[in-house]
Design a protein around this motif. Sequence first.
Motif, PDB file in Angstrom:
ATOM      1  N   CYS A  33       0.858  -1.177   0.000  1.00  0.00           N
ATOM      2  CA  CYS A  33       0.000   0.000   0.000  1.00  0.00           C
ATOM      3  C   CYS A  33       0.895   1.227   0.000  1.00  0.00           C
ATOM      4  CB  CYS A  33      -0.901   0.006   1.222  1.00  0.00           C
ATOM      5  SG  CYS A  33      -1.806   1.546   1.466  1.00  0.00           S
ATOM      6  N   THR A  34       0.643   2.119  -0.943  1.00  0.00           N
ATOM      7  CA  THR A  34       1.424   3.346  -1.032  1.00  0.00           C
ATOM      8  C   THR A  34       0.512   4.547  -0.903  1.00  0.00           C
ATOM      9  OG1 THR A  34       3.100   2.315  -2.427  1.00  0.00           O
ATOM     10  CG2 THR A  34       2.969   4.714  -2.463  1.00  0.00           C
ATOM     11  N   ALA A  35       0.914   5.466  -0.070  1.00  0.00           N
ATOM     12  CA  ALA A  35       0.182   6.711   0.116  1.00  0.00           C
ATOM     13  C   ALA A  35       0.822   7.799  -0.722  1.00  0.00           C
ATOM     14  CB  ALA A  35       0.168   7.117   1.579  1.00  0.00           C
ATOM     15  N   SER A  36      -0.018   8.636  -1.301  1.00  0.00           N
ATOM     16  CA  SER A  36       0.479   9.749  -2.107  1.00  0.00           C
ATOM     17  C   SER A  36      -0.393  10.967  -1.860  1.00  0.00           C
ATOM     18  CB  SER A  36       0.485   9.378  -3.587  1.00  0.00           C
ATOM     19  OG  SER A  36      -0.833   9.099  -4.035  1.00  0.00           O
ATOM     20  N   GLY A  37       0.109  12.111  -2.298  1.00  0.00           N
ATOM     21  CA  GLY A  37      -0.629  13.351  -2.101  1.00  0.00           C
ATOM     22  C   GLY A  37       0.165  14.305  -1.237  1.00  0.00           C
ATOM     23  N   THR A  38      -0.561  15.168  -0.563  1.00  0.00           N
ATOM     24  CA  THR A  38       0.071  16.163   0.301  1.00  0.00           C
ATOM     25  C   THR A  38       0.279  15.554   1.683  1.00  0.00           C
ATOM     26  OG1 THR A  38      -1.063  17.914  -0.911  1.00  0.00           O
ATOM     27  CG2 THR A  38      -0.090  18.489   1.230  1.00  0.00           C
ATOM     28  N   ILE A  39       1.510  15.139   1.954  1.00  0.00           N
ATOM     29  CA  ILE A  39       1.831  14.449   3.207  1.00  0.00           C
ATOM     30  C   ILE A  39       2.997  15.164   3.872  1.00  0.00           C
ATOM     31  CG2 ILE A  39       2.579  12.296   4.266  1.00  0.00           C
ATOM     32  CD1 ILE A  39       1.412  10.880   1.744  1.00  0.00           C
ATOM     33  N   ALA A  40       2.761  15.727   5.038  1.00  0.00           N
ATOM     34  CA  ALA A  40       3.823  16.382   5.785  1.00  0.00           C
ATOM     35  C   ALA A  40       4.563  15.383   6.663  1.00  0.00           C
ATOM     36  CB  ALA A  40       3.269  17.514   6.616  1.00  0.00           C
ATOM     37  N   SER A  41       3.815  14.502   7.312  1.00  0.00           N
ATOM     38  CA  SER A  41       4.436  13.488   8.156  1.00  0.00           C
ATOM     39  C   SER A  41       3.466  12.333   8.383  1.00  0.00           C
ATOM     40  CB  SER A  41       4.892  14.081   9.495  1.00  0.00           C
ATOM     41  OG  SER A  41       3.809  14.707  10.144  1.00  0.00           O
ATOM     42  N   THR A  42       4.048  11.194   8.706  1.00  0.00           N
ATOM     43  CA  THR A  42       3.281   9.964   8.909  1.00  0.00           C
ATOM     44  C   THR A  42       3.562   9.417  10.302  1.00  0.00           C
ATOM     45  OG1 THR A  42       3.450   9.449   6.553  1.00  0.00           O
ATOM     46  CG2 THR A  42       2.829   7.648   8.035  1.00  0.00           C
ATOM     47  N   MET A  43       2.526   9.214  11.064  1.00  0.00           N
ATOM     48  CA  MET A  43       2.700   8.630  12.396  1.00  0.00           C
ATOM     49  C   MET A  43       2.753   7.110  12.314  1.00  0.00           C
ATOM     50  SD  MET A  43       0.203   8.762  15.723  1.00  0.00           S
ATOM     51  CE  MET A  43       0.339  10.527  15.939  1.00  0.00           C
ATOM     52  N   SER A  44       1.835   6.544  11.546  1.00  0.00           N
ATOM     53  CA  SER A  44       1.777   5.091  11.454  1.00  0.00           C
ATOM     54  C   SER A  44       0.999   4.671  10.210  1.00  0.00           C
ATOM     55  CB  SER A  44       1.088   4.494  12.691  1.00  0.00           C
ATOM     56  OG  SER A  44      -0.285   4.837  12.718  1.00  0.00           O
ATOM     57  N   MET A  45       1.198   3.410   9.849  1.00  0.00           N
ATOM     58  CA  MET A  45       0.434   2.804   8.769  1.00  0.00           C
ATOM     59  C   MET A  45      -0.015   1.436   9.243  1.00  0.00           C
ATOM     60  SD  MET A  45       2.477   4.057   5.356  1.00  0.00           S
ATOM     61  CE  MET A  45       1.039   3.908   4.262  1.00  0.00           C
ATOM     62  N   ALA A  46      -1.137   0.974   8.721  1.00  0.00           N
ATOM     63  CA  ALA A  46      -1.728  -0.250   9.266  1.00  0.00           C
ATOM     64  C   ALA A  46      -2.509  -1.001   8.201  1.00  0.00           C
ATOM     65  CB  ALA A  46      -2.653   0.101  10.429  1.00  0.00           C
ATOM     66  N   TRP A  47      -2.839  -2.238   8.561  1.00  0.00           N
ATOM     67  CA  TRP A  47      -3.711  -3.067   7.743  1.00  0.00           C
ATOM     68  C   TRP A  47      -4.906  -3.508   8.577  1.00  0.00           C
ATOM     69  CZ3 TRP A  47      -3.222  -3.761   2.616  1.00  0.00           C
ATOM     70  CH2 TRP A  47      -1.991  -3.466   2.028  1.00  0.00           C
ATOM     71  N   PHE A  48      -6.043  -3.457   7.944  1.00  0.00           N
ATOM     72  CA  PHE A  48      -7.279  -4.015   8.487  1.00  0.00           C
ATOM     73  C   PHE A  48      -7.801  -5.004   7.448  1.00  0.00           C
ATOM     74  CE2 PHE A  48      -8.478  -1.234  12.107  1.00  0.00           C
ATOM     75  CZ  PHE A  48      -7.441  -0.322  12.023  1.00  0.00           C
ATOM     76  N   SER A  84      -3.676   4.835   7.198  1.00  0.00           N
ATOM     77  CA  SER A  84      -2.522   5.621   7.622  1.00  0.00           C
ATOM     78  C   SER A  84      -2.981   6.749   8.528  1.00  0.00           C
ATOM     79  CB  SER A  84      -1.781   6.184   6.404  1.00  0.00           C
ATOM     80  OG  SER A  84      -2.578   7.134   5.747  1.00  0.00           O
ATOM     81  N   VAL A  85      -2.110   7.126   9.429  1.00  0.00           N
ATOM     82  CA  VAL A  85      -2.335   8.287  10.292  1.00  0.00           C
ATOM     83  C   VAL A  85      -1.294   9.314   9.886  1.00  0.00           C
ATOM     84  CG1 VAL A  85      -2.457   9.164  12.628  1.00  0.00           C
ATOM     85  CG2 VAL A  85      -3.235   6.828  12.129  1.00  0.00           C
ATOM     86  N   MET A  86      -1.745  10.369   9.294  1.00  0.00           N
ATOM     87  CA  MET A  86      -0.842  11.348   8.684  1.00  0.00           C
ATOM     88  C   MET A  86      -1.348  12.749   8.923  1.00  0.00           C
ATOM     89  SD  MET A  86      -0.379   9.542   4.961  1.00  0.00           S
ATOM     90  CE  MET A  86       0.917   8.327   4.696  1.00  0.00           C
ATOM     91  N   ARG A  87      -0.478  13.711   8.632  1.00  0.00           N
ATOM     92  CA  ARG A  87      -0.967  15.077   8.556  1.00  0.00           C
ATOM     93  C   ARG A  87      -0.418  15.734   7.304  1.00  0.00           C
ATOM     94  NH1 ARG A  87       1.459  17.437  14.234  1.00  0.00           N
ATOM     95  NH2 ARG A  87       3.663  17.017  13.880  1.00  0.00           N
ATOM     96  N   THR A  88      -1.271  16.559   6.730  1.00  0.00           N
ATOM     97  CA  THR A  88      -0.943  17.161   5.435  1.00  0.00           C
ATOM     98  C   THR A  88      -0.139  18.438   5.570  1.00  0.00           C
ATOM     99  OG1 THR A  88      -3.073  18.275   5.443  1.00  0.00           O
ATOM    100  CG2 THR A  88      -2.963  16.131   4.346  1.00  0.00           C
ATOM    101  N   ARG A  89      -0.113  19.005   6.755  1.00  0.00           N
ATOM    102  CA  ARG A  89       0.701  20.194   7.047  1.00  0.00           C
ATOM    103  C   ARG A  89       1.226  20.037   8.474  1.00  0.00           C
ATOM    104  NH1 ARG A  89       0.233  20.822   2.348  1.00  0.00           N
ATOM    105  NH2 ARG A  89      -0.611  22.604   1.193  1.00  0.00           N
ATOM    106  N   PRO A  90       2.381  20.623   8.784  1.00  0.00           N
ATOM    107  CA  PRO A  90       2.955  20.458  10.137  1.00  0.00           C
ATOM    108  C   PRO A  90       2.028  20.934  11.247  1.00  0.00           C
ATOM    109  CG  PRO A  90       4.600  21.301   8.621  1.00  0.00           C
ATOM    110  CD  PRO A  90       3.306  21.335   7.876  1.00  0.00           C
ATOM    111  N   ASN A  91       1.181  21.893  10.966  1.00  0.00           N
ATOM    112  CA  ASN A  91       0.321  22.438  12.015  1.00  0.00           C
ATOM    113  C   ASN A  91      -1.099  21.888  11.956  1.00  0.00           C
ATOM    114  OD1 ASN A  91      -0.395  23.633   9.642  1.00  0.00           O
ATOM    115  ND2 ASN A  91      -0.654  25.679  10.494  1.00  0.00           N
ATOM    116  N   ARG A  92      -1.308  20.871  11.120  1.00  0.00           N
ATOM    117  CA  ARG A  92      -2.630  20.255  11.029  1.00  0.00           C
ATOM    118  C   ARG A  92      -2.705  19.076  11.991  1.00  0.00           C
ATOM    119  NH1 ARG A  92      -5.199  21.174   5.954  1.00  0.00           N
ATOM    120  NH2 ARG A  92      -5.050  23.427   5.602  1.00  0.00           N
ATOM    121  N   PRO A  93      -3.910  18.728  12.401  1.00  0.00           N
ATOM    122  CA  PRO A  93      -4.040  17.551  13.270  1.00  0.00           C
ATOM    123  C   PRO A  93      -3.798  16.256  12.493  1.00  0.00           C
ATOM    124  CG  PRO A  93      -6.193  18.421  12.699  1.00  0.00           C
ATOM    125  CD  PRO A  93      -5.190  19.406  12.182  1.00  0.00           C
TER     126      PRO A  93
END
Length: 121
Positions: free
Chosen positions: A22-37, A97-106
Motif C-alpha cells: 500500500c502506497t500513500a500519495s498526495g500532500t503528506i507532511a508526516s506519517t505517524m503510522s500505517m496499518a492493515w485491516f 494511515s495516520v498522517m498530517r498534510t501540514r505540520p500544524n494540522r491535526p
Amino acid sequence: QVQLVESGGGSVQPGGSLRLSCTASGTIASTMSMAWFRQPPTEEREFVARIYNNSVTSYADYLGDRFAISADFATNTVYLHINRLEPEDTAIYQCNSVMRTRPNRPWSNYWGRGTQVTVAS
C-alpha cells in the motif's frame, strides 16, 4: 489530499503466501503510522497490524505468527506479508494511515479501498 492504493491481492491456495503493498500519495507532511485491516465476507472490519514511524509494530492477538508488517516511511509504503494462508484469511485487506498534510494540522486517518484476498483450493 491523501490517497492510499493497495495491491498484491488475489486468489491463493491454502498454505501459500502473499505480500500486500500500500502506497500513500498526495500532500503528506508526516506519517505517524500505517496499518492493515481486513473485512471477511459478511463480517465487520477487523484490525490486523500497525507499524509506527519508529518501527514499533503491533498485531491483533488472534493472528499468530503468520503475519508480518513492514514499511518504508520514506516512500509511505506499507507491506503485509502473510504466510501459510488459510481459507479464514479470505477478506478485503484495507490499508490505513495516520498522517498530517501540514505540520500544524491535526493527525488524520486515511483509508485505501482495499484489495481482495481469496484463499481456496
